[in-house]
Design a protein around this motif. Structure first.
Motif, mmCIF file in Angstrom:
data_model
loop_
_atom_site.group_PDB
_atom_site.id
_atom_site.type_symbol
_atom_site.label_atom_id
_atom_site.label_comp_id
_atom_site.label_asym_id
_atom_site.label_seq_id
_atom_site.Cartn_x
_atom_site.Cartn_y
_atom_site.Cartn_z
ATOM 1 N N ASP A 184 49.610 80.499 -4.310
ATOM 2 C CA ASP A 184 48.548 81.022 -3.450
ATOM 3 C C ASP A 184 47.184 80.490 -3.864
ATOM 4 N N LEU A 185 46.952 80.436 -5.156
ATOM 5 C CA LEU A 185 45.694 79.927 -5.682
ATOM 6 C C LEU A 185 45.589 78.419 -5.470
ATOM 7 N N MET A 186 46.680 77.724 -5.685
ATOM 8 C CA MET A 186 46.682 76.268 -5.473
ATOM 9 C C MET A 186 46.285 75.910 -4.053
ATOM 10 N N ALA A 187 46.836 76.634 -3.093
ATOM 11 C CA ALA A 187 46.555 76.327 -1.691
ATOM 12 C C ALA A 187 45.077 76.486 -1.376
ATOM 13 N N SER A 188 44.458 77.551 -1.879
ATOM 14 C CA SER A 188 43.036 77.753 -1.579
ATOM 15 C C SER A 188 42.165 76.771 -2.359
ATOM 16 N N ILE A 189 42.539 76.463 -3.586
ATOM 17 C CA ILE A 189 41.752 75.532 -4.395
ATOM 18 C C ILE A 189 41.909 74.104 -3.883
ATOM 19 N N ALA A 190 43.056 73.777 -3.309
ATOM 20 C CA ALA A 190 43.272 72.428 -2.773
ATOM 21 C C ALA A 190 42.201 72.069 -1.755
ATOM 22 N N LEU A 191 41.815 73.032 -0.947
ATOM 23 C CA LEU A 191 40.760 72.799 0.034
ATOM 24 C C LEU A 191 39.462 72.412 -0.663
ATOM 25 N N ASP A 192 39.144 73.101 -1.764
ATOM 26 C CA ASP A 192 37.920 72.801 -2.515
ATOM 27 C C ASP A 192 37.986 71.404 -3.133
ATOM 28 N N VAL A 193 39.142 71.060 -3.678
ATOM 29 C CA VAL A 193 39.308 69.731 -4.274
ATOM 30 C C VAL A 193 39.125 68.657 -3.202
ATOM 31 N N CYS A 194 39.779 68.852 -2.081
ATOM 32 C CA CYS A 194 39.670 67.873 -0.985
ATOM 33 C C CYS A 194 38.234 67.771 -0.478
ATOM 34 N N PHE A 195 37.557 68.900 -0.361
ATOM 35 C CA PHE A 195 36.167 68.906 0.092
ATOM 36 C C PHE A 195 35.282 68.115 -0.870
ATOM 37 N N ALA A 196 35.425 68.386 -2.172
ATOM 38 C CA ALA A 196 34.605 67.699 -3.172
ATOM 39 C C ALA A 196 34.864 66.192 -3.159
ATOM 40 N N HIS A 197 36.130 65.794 -3.026
ATOM 41 C CA HIS A 197 36.443 64.365 -2.989
ATOM 42 C C HIS A 197 35.985 63.729 -1.680
ATOM 43 N N SER A 198 36.070 64.456 -0.587
ATOM 44 C CA SER A 198 35.625 63.916 0.701
ATOM 45 C C SER A 198 34.129 63.630 0.678
ATOM 46 N N ILE A 199 33.359 64.529 0.098
ATOM 47 C CA ILE A 199 31.911 64.320 -0.007
ATOM 48 C C ILE A 199 31.610 63.071 -0.825
ATOM 49 N N SER A 200 32.435 62.810 -1.824
ATOM 50 C CA SER A 200 32.252 61.630 -2.678
ATOM 51 C C SER A 200 32.828 60.366 -2.064
ATOM 52 N N GLY A 201 33.515 60.505 -0.932
ATOM 53 C CA GLY A 201 34.109 59.343 -0.291
ATOM 54 C C GLY A 201 35.457 58.952 -0.858
ATOM 55 N N ASN A 202 36.057 59.805 -1.673
ATOM 56 C CA ASN A 202 37.366 59.532 -2.284
ATOM 57 C C ASN A 202 38.478 60.113 -1.416
ATOM 58 N N PHE A 203 38.625 59.574 -0.229
ATOM 59 C CA PHE A 203 39.567 60.152 0.729
ATOM 60 C C PHE A 203 41.020 60.019 0.305
ATOM 61 N N ILE A 204 41.354 58.986 -0.445
ATOM 62 C CA ILE A 204 42.740 58.786 -0.859
ATOM 63 C C ILE A 204 43.199 59.918 -1.782
ATOM 64 N N ILE A 205 42.262 60.476 -2.562
ATOM 65 C CA ILE A 205 42.600 61.585 -3.452
ATOM 66 C C ILE A 205 43.039 62.804 -2.631
ATOM 67 N N THR A 206 42.415 63.015 -1.489
ATOM 68 C CA THR A 206 42.787 64.168 -0.658
ATOM 69 C C THR A 206 44.237 64.066 -0.203
ATOM 70 N N VAL A 207 44.712 62.866 0.031
ATOM 71 C CA VAL A 207 46.104 62.659 0.420
ATOM 72 C C VAL A 207 47.025 63.042 -0.733
ATOM 73 N N ASP A 208 46.640 62.654 -1.949
ATOM 74 C CA ASP A 208 47.435 62.984 -3.137
ATOM 75 C C ASP A 208 47.486 64.498 -3.352
ATOM 76 N N VAL A 209 46.346 65.158 -3.227
ATOM 77 C CA VAL A 209 46.295 66.612 -3.415
ATOM 78 C C VAL A 209 47.153 67.307 -2.370
ATOM 79 N N ALA A 210 47.026 66.884 -1.129
ATOM 80 C CA ALA A 210 47.819 67.484 -0.048
ATOM 81 C C ALA A 210 49.310 67.314 -0.314
ATOM 82 N N ALA A 211 49.698 66.149 -0.799
ATOM 83 C CA ALA A 211 51.115 65.905 -1.099
ATOM 84 C C ALA A 211 51.613 66.843 -2.205
#
Length: 191
Positions: free
Chosen positions: A158-185
Protein backbone atom coordinates in the motif's frame (compact mmCIF):
# COMPACT_ATOMS: atom_id res chain seq x y z
CA UNK A 1 -12.48 22.42 34.41
CA UNK A 2 -11.84 18.76 35.14
CA UNK A 3 -15.25 18.41 36.80
CA UNK A 4 -16.90 20.01 33.76
CA UNK A 5 -15.06 17.55 31.53
CA UNK A 6 -16.17 14.61 33.67
CA UNK A 7 -19.76 15.84 33.65
CA UNK A 8 -19.68 16.15 29.85
CA UNK A 9 -18.25 12.65 29.50
CA UNK A 10 -21.04 11.30 31.68
CA UNK A 11 -23.86 13.33 30.08
CA UNK A 12 -22.78 12.71 26.48
CA UNK A 13 -21.09 9.31 26.71
CA UNK A 14 -22.99 7.99 23.68
CA UNK A 15 -21.91 10.90 21.44
CA UNK A 16 -18.58 12.14 22.78
CA UNK A 17 -17.18 12.90 19.33
CA UNK A 18 -19.48 15.89 19.07
CA UNK A 19 -17.78 17.34 22.15
CA UNK A 20 -14.10 16.47 21.64
CA UNK A 21 -13.09 20.10 21.24
CA UNK A 22 -14.87 21.22 24.43
CA UNK A 23 -13.48 18.25 26.35
CA UNK A 24 -9.99 19.11 25.07
CA UNK A 25 -10.50 22.69 26.20
CA UNK A 26 -11.60 21.79 29.72
CA UNK A 27 -9.12 19.00 30.35
CA UNK A 28 -6.28 21.16 28.99
CA UNK A 29 -7.03 23.66 31.72
CA UNK A 30 -7.09 21.08 34.48
CA UNK A 31 -4.50 18.67 35.82
CA UNK A 32 -5.63 15.54 33.98
CA UNK A 33 -2.92 15.44 31.33
CA UNK A 34 -3.92 12.03 30.01
CA UNK A 35 -7.45 13.24 29.24
CA UNK A 36 -6.13 16.53 27.84
CA UNK A 37 -3.88 14.62 25.45
CA UNK A 38 -6.61 12.13 24.54
CA UNK A 39 -9.15 14.80 23.58
CA UNK A 40 -6.63 17.05 21.84
CA UNK A 41 -5.54 14.10 19.68
CA UNK A 42 -9.16 13.10 19.04
CA UNK A 43 -9.99 16.72 18.12
CA UNK A 44 -7.06 16.82 15.72
CA UNK A 45 -8.12 13.54 14.12
CA UNK A 46 -11.70 14.77 13.79
CA UNK A 47 -10.57 18.05 12.22
CA UNK A 48 -8.27 16.20 9.80
CA UNK A 49 -11.10 13.89 8.72
CA UNK A 50 -13.22 16.97 8.02
CA UNK A 51 -10.38 18.71 6.11
CA UNK A 52 -10.23 21.46 8.75
CA UNK A 53 -6.47 21.38 8.36
CA UNK A 54 -5.61 24.53 10.33
CA UNK A 55 -7.62 23.23 13.27
CA UNK A 56 -6.06 19.78 12.97
CA UNK A 57 -2.53 21.17 13.09
CA UNK A 58 -3.43 23.41 16.05
CA UNK A 59 -4.90 20.51 18.04
CA UNK A 60 -1.96 18.25 17.20
CA UNK A 61 0.53 20.92 18.30
CA UNK A 62 -1.33 21.32 21.58
CA UNK A 63 -1.27 17.53 22.05
CA UNK A 64 2.51 17.56 21.51
CA UNK A 65 2.82 20.35 24.11
CA UNK A 66 0.92 18.25 26.64
CA UNK A 67 3.23 15.30 25.94
CA UNK A 68 6.31 17.53 26.16
CA UNK A 69 5.28 18.52 29.69
CA UNK A 70 5.15 14.88 30.82
CA UNK A 71 8.07 12.69 31.85
CA UNK A 72 9.67 11.24 28.75
CA UNK A 73 8.83 7.56 28.62
CA UNK A 74 8.65 5.05 25.79
CA UNK A 75 4.87 5.48 25.82
CA UNK A 76 4.97 9.28 25.53
CA UNK A 77 7.53 9.04 22.73
CA UNK A 78 5.30 6.54 20.89
CA UNK A 79 2.36 8.92 21.33
CA UNK A 80 4.45 11.79 19.97
CA UNK A 81 5.36 9.75 16.92
CA UNK A 82 1.69 9.02 16.24
CA UNK A 83 0.78 12.70 16.58
CA UNK A 84 3.61 13.76 14.26
CA UNK A 85 2.52 11.19 11.69
CA UNK A 86 -1.07 12.43 11.97
CA UNK A 87 0.07 16.03 11.59
CA UNK A 88 1.92 15.50 8.31
CA UNK A 89 -1.10 15.22 6.01
CA UNK A 90 -2.80 18.42 7.22
CA UNK A 91 0.53 20.24 6.90
CA UNK A 92 0.89 18.97 3.34
CA UNK A 93 -2.67 20.11 2.59
CA UNK A 94 -1.74 23.58 3.87
CA UNK A 95 1.29 23.74 1.56
CA UNK A 96 3.84 23.02 4.26
CA UNK A 97 3.40 25.49 7.09
CA UNK A 98 6.23 27.03 8.99
CA UNK A 99 7.56 24.34 11.30
CA UNK A 100 7.11 21.49 8.83
CA UNK A 101 10.85 20.76 8.92
CA UNK A 102 10.76 20.28 12.69
CA UNK A 103 7.79 17.93 12.48
CA UNK A 104 9.58 15.80 9.88
CA UNK A 105 12.81 15.80 11.91
CA UNK A 106 11.08 14.70 15.11
CA UNK A 107 9.01 12.05 13.33
CA UNK A 108 12.10 10.68 11.56
CA UNK A 109 14.10 10.62 14.80
CA UNK A 110 11.37 8.76 16.71
CA UNK A 111 10.76 6.31 13.84
CA UNK A 112 14.45 5.44 13.82
CA UNK A 113 14.53 5.14 17.61
CA UNK A 114 11.64 2.65 17.53
CA UNK A 115 12.97 0.91 14.42
CA UNK A 116 9.56 1.56 12.84
CA UNK A 117 10.34 0.89 9.18
CA UNK A 118 6.81 1.54 7.91
CA UNK A 119 6.58 4.94 9.59
CA UNK A 120 10.05 5.79 8.35
CA UNK A 121 9.12 4.87 4.77
CA UNK A 122 5.99 7.03 5.05
CA UNK A 123 8.00 9.97 6.41
CA UNK A 124 10.62 9.63 3.67
CA UNK A 125 7.85 9.57 1.08
CA UNK A 126 6.30 12.75 2.46
CA UNK A 127 9.77 14.35 2.68
CA UNK A 128 10.31 13.47 -0.97
CA UNK A 129 7.09 15.22 -1.90
CA UNK A 130 7.93 18.17 0.35
CA UNK A 131 11.39 18.75 -1.13
CA UNK A 132 10.15 18.28 -4.69
CA UNK A 133 7.40 20.86 -4.17
CA UNK A 134 9.69 23.46 -2.61
CA UNK A 135 12.09 23.17 -5.55
CA UNK A 136 14.75 20.88 -4.08
CA UNK A 137 14.05 18.23 -6.70
CA UNK A 138 17.25 16.24 -6.26
CA UNK A 139 16.67 15.91 -2.53
CA UNK A 140 13.02 15.12 -3.16
CA UNK A 141 13.97 12.37 -5.58
CA UNK A 142 16.49 10.92 -3.11
CA UNK A 143 13.94 10.79 -0.29
CA UNK A 144 11.24 9.37 -2.56
CA UNK A 145 13.56 6.62 -3.75
CA UNK A 146 14.65 5.86 -0.20
CA UNK A 147 10.99 5.64 0.83
CA UNK A 148 10.12 3.39 -2.09
CA UNK A 149 13.06 1.06 -1.42
CA UNK A 150 12.18 0.86 2.29
CA UNK A 151 8.51 0.15 1.56
CA UNK A 152 9.53 -2.55 -0.91
CA UNK A 153 11.99 -4.05 1.60
CA UNK A 154 9.28 -4.46 4.26
CA UNK A 155 6.62 -5.52 1.76
CA UNK A 156 4.31 -2.56 2.42
CA UNK A 157 2.52 -2.69 -0.93
CA UNK A 158 0.00 0.00 0.00
CA UNK A 159 2.82 2.37 0.86
CA UNK A 160 4.81 1.42 -2.24
CA UNK A 161 1.91 2.27 -4.51
CA UNK A 162 1.46 5.75 -3.06
CA UNK A 163 5.20 6.46 -2.90
CA UNK A 164 5.68 5.27 -6.50
CA UNK A 165 3.68 8.27 -7.65
CA UNK A 166 6.06 10.57 -5.74
CA UNK A 167 9.12 8.86 -7.21
CA UNK A 168 7.72 9.12 -10.73
CA UNK A 169 6.78 12.77 -10.18
CA UNK A 170 10.26 13.67 -8.93
CA UNK A 171 11.94 11.89 -11.85
CA UNK A 172 9.53 13.39 -14.38
CA UNK A 173 10.38 16.91 -13.20
CA UNK A 174 14.05 16.05 -13.68
CA UNK A 175 13.38 14.67 -17.15
CA UNK A 176 14.29 11.09 -16.15
CA UNK A 177 11.27 9.51 -17.78
CA UNK A 178 12.86 6.09 -18.24
CA UNK A 179 13.10 5.74 -14.44
CA UNK A 180 9.32 6.11 -14.18
CA UNK A 181 8.94 3.05 -16.40
CA UNK A 182 11.25 1.06 -14.11
CA UNK A 183 9.36 2.15 -10.98
CA UNK A 184 6.01 1.30 -12.55
CA UNK A 185 7.30 -2.15 -13.52
CA UNK A 186 8.45 -2.80 -9.93
CA UNK A 187 5.06 -1.81 -8.52
CA UNK A 188 3.12 -3.85 -11.08
CA UNK A 189 5.28 -6.90 -10.43
CA UNK A 190 4.58 -6.72 -6.69
CA UNK A 191 0.88 -5.96 -7.11
Amino acid sequence: HERIGQAMEWAYEDRLEEFYEMLAYHYSRGDNFAKAYQYLKCSGDKAARNYANWEAVRFYKEAIEVLNNQPETEETKQEKLQVYLSMITPMVMLSYLEGTDEVFEEAEKLSKEFDDAKSLAYIYGRLGTYYTHIGKVTLGREYSEKAFDEAERIGAIDLMASIALDVCFAHSISGNFIITVDVAARVIRIL
